[in-house]
Design a protein around this motif. Structure first.
Motif, PDB file in Angstrom:
ATOM      1  N   ALA A   1       0.707  -1.447   0.125  1.00 25.19           N
ATOM      2  CA  ALA A   1      -0.121  -0.046   0.112  1.00 25.19           C
ATOM      3  C   ALA A   1       0.942   1.206  -0.023  1.00 25.19           C
ATOM      4  O   ALA A   1       0.751   2.169  -0.655  1.00 25.19           O
ATOM      5  N   VAL A   2       1.906   1.241   0.898  1.00 23.28           N
ATOM      6  CA  VAL A   2       2.537   2.584   1.210  1.00 23.28           C
ATOM      7  C   VAL A   2       3.759   2.796   0.100  1.00 23.28           C
ATOM      8  O   VAL A   2       3.624   3.833  -0.713  1.00 23.28           O
TER       9      VAL A   2
ATOM     10  N   GLY B   1       8.218  -8.940  -3.491  1.00 24.39           N
ATOM     11  CA  GLY B   1       8.409 -10.475  -3.168  1.00 24.39           C
ATOM     12  C   GLY B   1       7.688 -11.423  -4.327  1.00 24.39           C
ATOM     13  O   GLY B   1       7.853 -12.503  -3.921  1.00 24.39           O
TER      14      GLY B   1
ATOM     15  N   LYS C   1       4.364  -8.765  -8.833  1.00 25.14           N
ATOM     16  CA  LYS C   1       4.315  -7.533  -8.260  1.00 25.14           C
ATOM     17  C   LYS C   1       5.339  -6.797  -9.024  1.00 25.14           C
ATOM     18  O   LYS C   1       5.390  -5.583  -9.261  1.00 25.14           O
TER      19      LYS C   1
ATOM     20  N   TYR D   1      12.949 -10.083  -4.509  1.00 22.69           N
ATOM     21  CA  TYR D   1      14.013 -10.374  -3.693  1.00 22.69           C
ATOM     22  C   TYR D   1      13.872 -11.737  -3.259  1.00 22.69           C
ATOM     23  O   TYR D   1      14.913 -12.501  -2.651  1.00 22.69           O
TER      24      TYR D   1
ATOM     25  N   ASN E   1      10.590   0.077   3.596  1.00 21.49           N
ATOM     26  CA  ASN E   1       9.394  -0.286   4.252  1.00 21.49           C
ATOM     27  C   ASN E   1       9.670  -1.828   4.840  1.00 21.49           C
ATOM     28  O   ASN E   1       8.683  -2.258   5.715  1.00 21.49           O
TER      29      ASN E   1
ATOM     30  N   CYS F   1      10.336   3.955   7.202  1.00 20.21           N
ATOM     31  CA  CYS F   1       8.899   4.021   7.140  1.00 20.21           C
ATOM     32  C   CYS F   1       8.499   2.778   8.086  1.00 20.21           C
ATOM     33  O   CYS F   1       7.574   2.882   8.932  1.00 20.21           O
ATOM     34  N   GLY F   2       8.752   1.641   7.713  1.00 21.31           N
ATOM     35  CA  GLY F   2       8.527   0.259   8.219  1.00 21.31           C
ATOM     36  C   GLY F   2       9.687  -0.630   8.477  1.00 21.31           C
ATOM     37  O   GLY F   2      10.745  -0.498   7.698  1.00 21.31           O
TER      38      GLY F   2
ATOM     39  N   SER G   1       8.854  -4.453   8.012  1.00 15.18           N
ATOM     40  CA  SER G   1       7.963  -5.631   7.850  1.00 15.18           C
ATOM     41  C   SER G   1       8.725  -6.900   8.288  1.00 15.18           C
ATOM     42  O   SER G   1       8.115  -7.976   8.542  1.00 15.18           O
TER      43      SER G   1
ATOM     44  N   TYR H   1       8.964  -7.761  11.860  1.00 17.86           N
ATOM     45  CA  TYR H   1       7.896  -7.728  12.838  1.00 17.86           C
ATOM     46  C   TYR H   1       7.579  -9.253  13.525  1.00 17.86           C
ATOM     47  O   TYR H   1       6.855  -9.075  14.653  1.00 17.86           O
TER      48      TYR H   1
ATOM     49  N   PHE I   1      10.085   7.970  11.140  1.00 18.91           N
ATOM     50  CA  PHE I   1       8.930   8.767  11.115  1.00 18.91           C
ATOM     51  C   PHE I   1       7.836   8.253  11.567  1.00 18.91           C
ATOM     52  O   PHE I   1       7.654   6.886  11.303  1.00 18.91           O
TER      53      PHE I   1
ATOM     54  N   VAL J   1       3.750   8.638  10.776  1.00 22.74           N
ATOM     55  CA  VAL J   1       2.798   9.499   9.819  1.00 22.74           C
ATOM     56  C   VAL J   1       1.855  10.377  10.886  1.00 22.74           C
ATOM     57  O   VAL J   1       1.661  11.658  10.394  1.00 22.74           O
TER      58      VAL J   1
ATOM     59  N   LEU K   1       0.681 -10.190   5.969  1.00 13.29           N
ATOM     60  CA  LEU K   1       2.202 -10.035   6.514  1.00 13.29           C
ATOM     61  C   LEU K   1       2.901 -11.111   5.734  1.00 13.29           C
ATOM     62  O   LEU K   1       4.272 -10.967   5.744  1.00 13.29           O
TER      63      LEU K   1
ATOM     64  N   ASN L   1      -1.038  -9.798  -0.506  1.00 18.25           N
ATOM     65  CA  ASN L   1      -1.679  -8.521  -0.830  1.00 18.25           C
ATOM     66  C   ASN L   1      -0.777  -7.761  -2.155  1.00 18.25           C
ATOM     67  O   ASN L   1       0.446  -7.749  -1.972  1.00 18.25           O
TER      68      ASN L   1
HETATM   69  N1  LIG Z   1       5.898   5.064   9.731  1.00 15.99           N
HETATM   70  C1  LIG Z   1       4.600   4.982   9.921  1.00 15.99           C
HETATM   71  O1  LIG Z   1       3.909   6.162  10.096  1.00 15.99           O
HETATM   72  C2  LIG Z   1       3.908   4.158   9.002  1.00 15.99           C
HETATM   73  C3  LIG Z   1       2.608   4.203   8.599  1.00 15.99           C
HETATM   74  C4  LIG Z   1       1.881   3.164   7.719  1.00 15.99           C
HETATM   75  C5  LIG Z   1       2.741   2.025   7.563  1.00 15.99           C
HETATM   76  N2  LIG Z   1       4.089   2.077   7.862  1.00 15.99           N
HETATM   77  C6  LIG Z   1       4.829   0.845   7.724  1.00 15.99           C
HETATM   78  O2  LIG Z   1       5.031   0.793   6.173  1.00 15.99           O
HETATM   79  C7  LIG Z   1       5.026  -0.546   5.862  1.00 15.99           C
HETATM   80  C8  LIG Z   1       4.230  -0.872   4.617  1.00 15.99           C
HETATM   81  O3  LIG Z   1       2.921  -0.637   5.275  1.00 15.99           O
HETATM   82  P1  LIG Z   1       1.834  -1.249   4.306  1.00 15.99           P
HETATM   83  O4  LIG Z   1       0.514  -0.873   4.737  1.00 15.99           O
HETATM   84  O5  LIG Z   1       1.839  -0.591   2.819  1.00 15.99           O
HETATM   85  O6  LIG Z   1       1.848  -2.752   4.036  1.00 15.99           O
HETATM   86  P2  LIG Z   1       1.954  -3.402   2.825  1.00 15.99           P
HETATM   87  O7  LIG Z   1       3.374  -3.248   2.287  1.00 15.99           O
HETATM   88  O8  LIG Z   1       0.745  -3.577   2.032  1.00 15.99           O
HETATM   89  O9  LIG Z   1       2.006  -5.186   3.342  1.00 15.99           O
HETATM   90  C9  LIG Z   1       3.194  -5.673   3.977  1.00 15.99           C
HETATM   91  C10 LIG Z   1       4.144  -6.164   2.823  1.00 15.99           C
HETATM   92  O10 LIG Z   1       5.244  -6.479   3.513  1.00 15.99           O
HETATM   93  C11 LIG Z   1       5.971  -7.381   2.540  1.00 15.99           C
HETATM   94  N3  LIG Z   1       6.935  -8.151   3.523  1.00 15.99           N
HETATM   95  C12 LIG Z   1       6.446  -9.142   4.473  1.00 15.99           C
HETATM   96  N4  LIG Z   1       7.600  -9.703   4.976  1.00 15.99           N
HETATM   97  C13 LIG Z   1       8.567  -9.480   4.339  1.00 15.99           C
HETATM   98  C14 LIG Z   1       9.959  -9.677   4.380  1.00 15.99           C
HETATM   99  N5  LIG Z   1      10.360 -10.605   4.988  1.00 15.99           N
HETATM  100  N6  LIG Z   1      10.919  -9.185   3.550  1.00 15.99           N
HETATM  101  C15 LIG Z   1      10.372  -7.943   2.771  1.00 15.99           C
HETATM  102  N7  LIG Z   1       9.224  -7.667   2.592  1.00 15.99           N
HETATM  103  C16 LIG Z   1       8.220  -8.363   3.271  1.00 15.99           C
HETATM  104  C17 LIG Z   1       5.057  -8.092   1.870  1.00 15.99           C
HETATM  105  O11 LIG Z   1       5.232  -7.824   0.310  1.00 15.99           O
HETATM  106  P3  LIG Z   1       6.439  -8.657  -0.776  1.00 15.99           P
HETATM  107  O12 LIG Z   1       5.397  -9.534  -1.050  1.00 15.99           O
HETATM  108  O13 LIG Z   1       7.083  -7.719  -1.349  1.00 15.99           O
HETATM  109  O14 LIG Z   1       6.999  -9.316   0.417  1.00 15.99           O
HETATM  110  C18 LIG Z   1       3.553  -7.542   2.212  1.00 15.99           C
HETATM  111  O15 LIG Z   1       3.075  -7.396   1.136  1.00 15.99           O
HETATM  112  C19 LIG Z   1       4.975  -1.290   7.003  1.00 15.99           C
HETATM  113  O16 LIG Z   1       6.238  -1.906   7.623  1.00 15.99           O
HETATM  114  C20 LIG Z   1       4.296  -0.533   7.838  1.00 15.99           C
HETATM  115  O17 LIG Z   1       4.428  -0.794   9.431  1.00 15.99           O
HETATM  116  C21 LIG Z   1       4.564   3.043   8.765  1.00 15.99           C
END
Ligand SMILES: NC(=O)c1ccc[n+]([C@@H]2O[C@H](COP(=O)([O-])OP(=O)(O)OC[C@H]3O[C@@H](n4cnc5c(N)ncnc54)[C@H](OP(=O)(O)O)[C@@H]3O)[C@@H](O)[C@H]2O)c1
Length: 333
Positions: free
Chosen positions: A155-156, A176, A180, A196, A220, A242-243, A245, A248, A273, A275, A319, A323
């Motif tokens: 998403a992000v 992944g 994608k 990756y 992320n 940002c994240g 993932s 986690y 940061f 949001v 996770l 998606n």
């Molecule tokens: N700082 C903030 O304020 C803020 C706000 C919103 C979100 N975030 C962070 O931004 C990141 C993205 O959030 P999102 O809502 O857009 O989620 P998302 O990217 O739509 O969903 C999570 C994705 O993480 C990837 N992933 C899972 N395990 C992984 C691994 N071992 N290595 C690499 N990639 C992995 C997967 O994609 P693949 O198929 O590519 O592996 C999965 O689709 C998250 O870390 C979230 O916590 C931070």
């Protein structure tokens, strides 16, 4: 009755469906200044994994037996506030349940004629704002620079990469699956991307795709992907954390290479940061995102699971990367 998904147990590693429980209770009645909202769509976000755990974080954990937290788009069923009428479509934080009573001040009304209502949980909501401020405010990307985005088809990540393209940058995505990677390059116009999970040497791949180095990295996922990007920075690079993932679901922290000396070599800046820190500037961010969206410059994808009862499965799937774009649950149509 009101169906609710509560936290049944604190997960060890990747959550299981048994860590959640579906319970039923009476539909609550709104008091003065309150509104009863019926959930239409629930947003599933990686931060929820943090809320399931007692590990130190920026927000308190969900307690065992409590309803899982989450952003939603819903419809007003009853209102004791003059600003909301039955039938209004609203965005709020009403959690994993069919109905919730909320203070009117915690809801925002949506105009369904302006954009599909689900975009309020994605590109025109907290997701778009995260990409906007995390990229622009922290990294200040300049046209012609090379921007790398990890978690790029999520998403992000998909919004961050598109904003970097709008600003005239060269954008490389990391994701992944081959589907994608294809989506990033063919649908979103990224200049390059790699899977990756089928790449053994991340560093060599990044060097090949970013021969002049990485000016901006929007992170992320953390872990080995991020280690490889950091070893390929350009002079005066900026990194937005940002994240993380990939970390986690780990029970023990992973040790990576010590990268701080690289910050001296590249005179680079790394900044994390949240949001929510940008709340006073959300209006600015949403205005700009809406303009780009209206001009057709920001595209979005959604992965929608049907049924509140399937939210745990969809969350675990997200996770694991099932998606593309924003993961949602359609709770009621
Ligand atoms: N700082 C903030 O304020 C803020 C706000 C919103 C979100 N975030 C962070 O931004 C990141 C993205 O959030 P999102 O809502 O857009 O989620 P998302 O990217 O739509 O969903 C999570 C994705 O993480 C990837 N992933 C899972 N395990 C992984 C691994 N071992 N290595 C690499 N990639 C992995 C997967 O994609 P693949 O198929 O590519 O592996 C999965 O689709 C998250 O870390 C979230 O916590 C931070």
């Amino acid at each position: 009755m009101n169906r609710q998904i509560t936290l049944a147990a604190r997960p060890i590693g990747l959550p299981n469906e048994s860590d959640f429980r579906l319970v039923e209770s009476e539909i609550p009645t709104p008091g003065p200044g309150e509104v009863l909202v019926r959930t239409l769509y629930l947003s599933l976000d990686p931060y929820m994994r943090g809320r399931m755990s007692e590990r130190k974080s920026y927000a308190p954990p969900v307690q065992i037996g409590d309803v899982m937290v989450g952003g939603t788009v819903g419809r007003v069923e009853q209102s004791n506030d003059p600003n909301f009428q039955p039938g209004d479509i609203v965005v709020g934080n009403t959690g994993w349940q069919d109905y919730a009573v909320v203070k009117a001040r915690d809801l925002h009304k949506l105009a369904p004629s302006v954009a599909p209502i689900t975009t309020a949980l994605g590109v025109l909501g907290h997701i778009g704002l995260t990409a906007y401020f995390g990229l622009i405010d922290i990294c200040h990307p300049i046209a012609g620079e090379t921007v790398v985005v990890s978690g790029a088809a999520g998403a992000v990540g998909s919004v961050a990469g598109q904003i970097a393209k709008i600003l005239g940058c060269r954008v490389i995505g990391i994701a992944g699956t081959d589907a994608k990677v294809k989506y990033l390059v063919e649908e979103l116009g990224f200049d390059g991307a790699f899977n990756y999970k089928t790449t053994s040497d991340y560093g060599a791949k990044i060097k090949e795709l970013c021969p002049k180095g990485v000016d901006v990295y929007f992170d992320n996922v953390g872990g080995a992907i991020t280690d490889a990007v950091l070893f390929n920075l350009a002079l005066h690079a900026r990194v937005s954390v940002c994240g993380q993932s990939s970390l986690y679901n780990l029970e023990k922290p992973e040790m990576g290479p010590r990268f701080l000396p690289l910050l001296i070599v590249y005179r680079a800046k790394i900044e994390g940061f949240l949001v929510s820190d940008y709340a006073p500037r959300f209006g600015e961010g949403l205005r700009q995102l809406a303009i780009w969206f209206g001009e057709g410059k920001l595209r979005y994808e959604e992965t929608i699971e049907d049924g509140l009862e399937n939210a745990p499965r969809a969350f675990i799937g997200m996770l694991q990367g099932r998606n593309i774009g924003k993961q949602l649950v359609r709770v009621s149509s």
